[in-house]
Write an enzyme that holds these catalytic residues in place. Structure first.
Site, PDB file in Angstrom:
ATOM      1  N   LYS A  19      49.528  54.920  34.652  1.00 42.54           N
ATOM      2  CA  LYS A  19      48.463  54.109  35.123  1.00 42.54           C
ATOM      3  C   LYS A  19      48.039  55.145  36.706  1.00 42.54           C
ATOM      4  O   LYS A  19      46.419  55.324  36.796  1.00 42.54           O
ATOM      5  CB  LYS A  19      49.088  53.133  35.511  1.00 42.54           C
ATOM      6  CG  LYS A  19      47.833  52.311  36.607  1.00 42.54           C
ATOM      7  CD  LYS A  19      49.321  50.876  37.497  1.00 42.54           C
ATOM      8  CE  LYS A  19      47.989  50.246  38.168  1.00 42.54           C
ATOM      9  NZ  LYS A  19      47.414  48.960  37.344  1.00 42.54           N
ATOM     10  N   HIS A 698      32.664  38.402  35.415  1.00 46.59           N
ATOM     11  CA  HIS A 698      33.349  39.600  36.421  1.00 46.59           C
ATOM     12  C   HIS A 698      32.333  40.652  35.895  1.00 46.59           C
ATOM     13  O   HIS A 698      32.824  42.046  36.471  1.00 46.59           O
ATOM     14  CB  HIS A 698      33.797  40.207  34.541  1.00 46.59           C
ATOM     15  CG  HIS A 698      34.544  39.168  33.643  1.00 46.59           C
ATOM     16  ND1 HIS A 698      34.853  37.848  32.396  1.00 46.59           N
ATOM     17  CD2 HIS A 698      36.105  38.789  33.703  1.00 46.59           C
ATOM     18  CE1 HIS A 698      35.435  37.796  31.890  1.00 46.59           C
ATOM     19  NE2 HIS A 698      36.271  38.124  33.051  1.00 46.59           N
TER      20      HIS A 698
END
Ligand code: GLN
Ligand code: ZN
Length: 758
Positions: A19, A698
């Site tokens: 990540k 969003h």
């Protein structure tokens, strides 16, 4: 001799190394070479971890998603990345997430659609197909990783997604039938298999999990014709199915012309005997004997009891594996320094699961005595869990047993309640509200972290959270919203926050599981009977209510969502755990009501996520899920207004269940569907109130008053205005105040305009 192998290993790294490397690359802080080097290191570590196995998966590693990897292997990319500058990896990330490193705003394209991988919380990039789609082999990734694994000294088994499941996962962009592409796809698979064989792969694992779903005749026929076509080629194929039972595809799966079959013996234990009987005698059977979807230690002695006769029958033809790829569990329990000894002794993460498999295999091959110590230790752990007072709370079990239908029943039907609520709450037409959270500012996060690390006192922390709540309340008053919220400043996460306060939950430090791309989640672990030692939210909400004369909406997470976003017990049905959660959250609802909170929202964002893979099993799930919600919500007086909220949902096929939840108000995400999501509510004549989201939270874009009025006008064509609310699509925690304030100003102005028009 039974063999032991693995279907796939988590790729994120024990400390989420992947990540951080992905994100550094995307931000332009590291180079492609650095990212690739880290990936190579992770693969090497994973193979090292798995080196005791007889066969080790290769190609399970991914820089974003294994389905997208397969699309690249098949030379199948959306045409919108054609001709763009940069490397293949840049294009890979463009399809995955709209942009790669260094892509300026105008260079980015729209990302591929993402959807849930079967019934897991992993999301894959949907391959886009049309009748014109063509495929060309690009075997480079697999071949180079195969070479890497061979150099690392493991017996490598490449893993690919099978052609039928690949098409099953794809989406037609032109109304064509994606199955028609199979004849174009198969030659590429043949070529790939030949190349892998030539590179030394003895076995290839070919995943066809579509086999555990409901398939019509065309799809079954496709499986037959695909594997009859591929059988001419060299490496031996292990056809892998997982995530469920085969049911009416059992014979088909057994008879496909491949060298071996993998089945999920955790979810499909009851079928194993039949598979053993049906499987032609030249085929290998890989039994997925330990749970790849959960974090509990396997009862090895019990497993051996049913595996031993199978091993006697199959001899060399038996392989042992996890039920599915270990992608869905955290990497290594050894990373957990803070778990207490009891709980730790009950758990197994990916690395520990492989060790369990090795013990099982040795017991079968060398006799139980060879692993007597391991088996004894395992038995002690299993017994400790079975008998633990921390797991079993007789009062909770009795409460669930004593649940009556009455518990889930409101006093009066919706119509009567609505009248009483109208008199009581005196809300205007088109009431405005928000979904719960306000921006989680850096200050809030800092305070929470400092409190967690015990750097600041409870009093200090409480004072700061109260200041945040007051700020949110004052802002909402200024905006002129009708129903206020406290803003959820004190919550890190809508499930973890409740889990931390309930008995029966525990939290890992590094129990991360990939959700998509670089996004990982750390599901809390529901290990015992659930109870609520004390009120969880009442003080905060009461404080918020004390600041204003406007109604304050209490905010809770519902039992189904808490359940679906946790690792759950495997020693009782999910429904039982859900009912326990329902009773605990019901107490909170009643305490809120007693504290004078007249509107209570119970979020069920994950209700749909829990649907079983086979539609024939949906009703069973919906029955207990909806009943759990009703038990949570319905212990209040008619005057108290119950809200629920669901995002990222489609309602077409579950509208009856949604109506049966009988919330007075449901707020849903609708803005991106242009209110079309309301069609089904209209057709169904959904009787209660609805707040269709009027803007997409969003996106940082600020909706205009006109846009909102237009959307609400569309909504009012479908649902009578008296039953409509005006609210955003979801909570605002990921936004900044400078976006939230103008957006809500416009939303309130739109509601005012709508009232004037009415
Ligand atoms: N009440 C939650 C919030 O506003 C709901 C979040 C969600 O639906 N995912 O953040
Ligand atoms: Zn939401």
């Amino acid at each position: 001799m039974a063999l032991v192998h693995n279907l796939g290993f988590p790729r994120i790294g024990a400390k989420r190394e992947l990540k951080f490397a992905q994100e550094a690359f995307w931000k332009g802080q590291s180079s492609e070479a650095e990212l690739l080097a880290l990936a190579k290191e992770l693969r090497a570590t994973n193979w090292q971890t798995q080196s005791a196995l007889d066969l080790v998966p290769v190609g399970d590693f991914s820089l974003y998603d294994q389905v997208l990897d397969m699309s690249f292997t098949l030379g199948h990319l959306p045409s919108r990345v054609e001709g763009l500058e940069g490397s293949e990896l840049d294009n890979y990330f463009r399809v995955a997430r709209g942009r790669s490193a260094n892509d300026s705003g105008c260079n980015c394209i729209h990302a591929g659609e993402m959807t849930k991988w079967f019934d897991t919380n992993y999301h894959y990039i949907v391959p886009e197909v049309t009748a014109e789609t063509t495929f060309t082999l690009n075997a480079e990734r697999l071949l180079s990783q195969l070479a890497e694994a061979q150099a690392a000294g493991v017996h490598a088994k490449p893993v690919i997604i099978g052609p039928v499941t690949y098409l099953w996962l794809s989406k037609e962009k032109d109304g064509s039938n994606r199955l028609d592409l199979l004849p174009k796809l198969l030659p590429v698979y043949s070529e790939l298999l030949e190349k892998l064989a030539a590179a030394g792969a003895e076995w290839v694992q070919i995943d066809e999990p579509a086999l555990v779903t409901e398939l019509d005749a065309d799809w079954k026929h496709a499986l037959e014709s695909a594997y009859h076509t591929l059988k001419a080629t060299q490496p031996k194929l292990l056809l892998a199915t997982y995530f469920g039972t085969l049911q009416d595809h059992l014979q088909l799966a057994c008879n496909l012309p491949v060298a071996g079959l993998h089945v999920d013996a955790v979810r499909g234990r009851q079928e194993i005997e039949k598979v053993v009987d049906w499987l032609p005698s030249h085929k290998v059977l890989s039994v997925g004997a330990i749970d790849g979807r959960n974090i509990w230690k396997t009862d090895l002695n019990a497993a051996l009891e049913w595996l031993t006769p199978i091993a006697e029958k199959l001899g060399d033809r038996l392989w042992l594996a996890p039920s599915c790829s270990l992608l869905h569990v955290p990497v290594d329990l050894d990373s957990e320094a803070r778990l207490d000894d009891d709980i730790r002794s009950w758990l197994a993460f990916a690395k520990q699961k492989l060790a369990e498999l090795t013990v099982l295999t040795r017991a079968l091959n060398e006799g139980y005595a060879a692993v007597a110590d391991e088996l004894a230790a395992n038995q002690a752990a299993i017994e400790s869990r079975n008998n633990s007072e921390r797991v079993h709370n007789p009062a909770v079990k009795a409460a669930v047993k004593n649940i009556t239908a009455e518990l889930g029943q409101r006093k009066s039907p919706y119509g009567e309640r609505a009248d009483r609520q109208r008199t009581h709450l005196k809300l205007p037409l088109y009431p405005t509200t928000t979904i719960g959270s306000f921006p989680q500012t850096p200050d809030i996060r800092k305070a929470r972290l400092a409190f967690k690390k015990q750097e600041i006192s409870v009093d200090h922390y409480t004072a700061q959270m109260k200041a945040e709540i007051e700020h949110a309340v004052r802002e909402q008053e200024k905006l002129g919203l009708d129903v206020l919220v406290h803003g959820e400043a004190e919550r890190n996460d809508m499930v973890e926050y409740f889990g931390e306060q309930l008995e029966g939950y525990v939290f890992s430090q590094f129990g991360w599981v990939q959700s998509y791309g670089s996004r990982c989640v750390k599901p809390p672990i529901l290990f015992g009977d659930i109870s609520r030692p004390k009120a969880m939210t009442v003080d905060w909400i009461k404080y918020a209510q004390s600041l204003t004369d406007k109604p304050m909406k209490g905010m809770l997470t519902g039992p189904v969502t808490i359940l679906n976003w946790s690792f759950v017990r495997d020693d009782q049905p999910r429904s039982e755990s859900c009912l326990q959660l329902a009773l605990a959250v019901r107490q909170e609802v009643q305490d809120l009501e007693a504290a004078g909170v007249n509107i209570i929202q119970i979020d069920e964002a994950a209700l749909r996520e829990g649907l079983p893979l086979r539609q024939s099993e949906w009703q069973g799930y919906l029955d207990w899920a909806v009943e759990s919600f009703r038990i949570t919500a319905n212990g209040v007086s008619d005057e108290t207004q119950i809200h629920t909220h669901m995002c990222y949902s489609e309602f077409n096929d579950i509208i009856e269940a949604i109506a049966h939840m009988d919330a007075d108000v449901i707020t849903i995400e609708t803005s991106r569907s242009d209110m079309e999501l309301l069609d089904v509510f209209e057709e169904f004549e959904y009787p209660n109130e609805i707040g269709p989201g009027v803007y997409d939270i969003h996106s940082p874009n600020i909706p205009t008053v006109e846009q909102i009025v237009k959307l609400m006008t569309k909504a009012a064509e479908r649902i009578p205005a008296e039953r409509l609310w005006v609210n955003p699509d979801c909570g605002l925690k990921t936004r900044q105040w400078q976006e939230v304030t103008p957006a809500l100003e416009h939303m309130v102005a739109a509601a005012t305009a709508l009232r004037e028009q009415a």
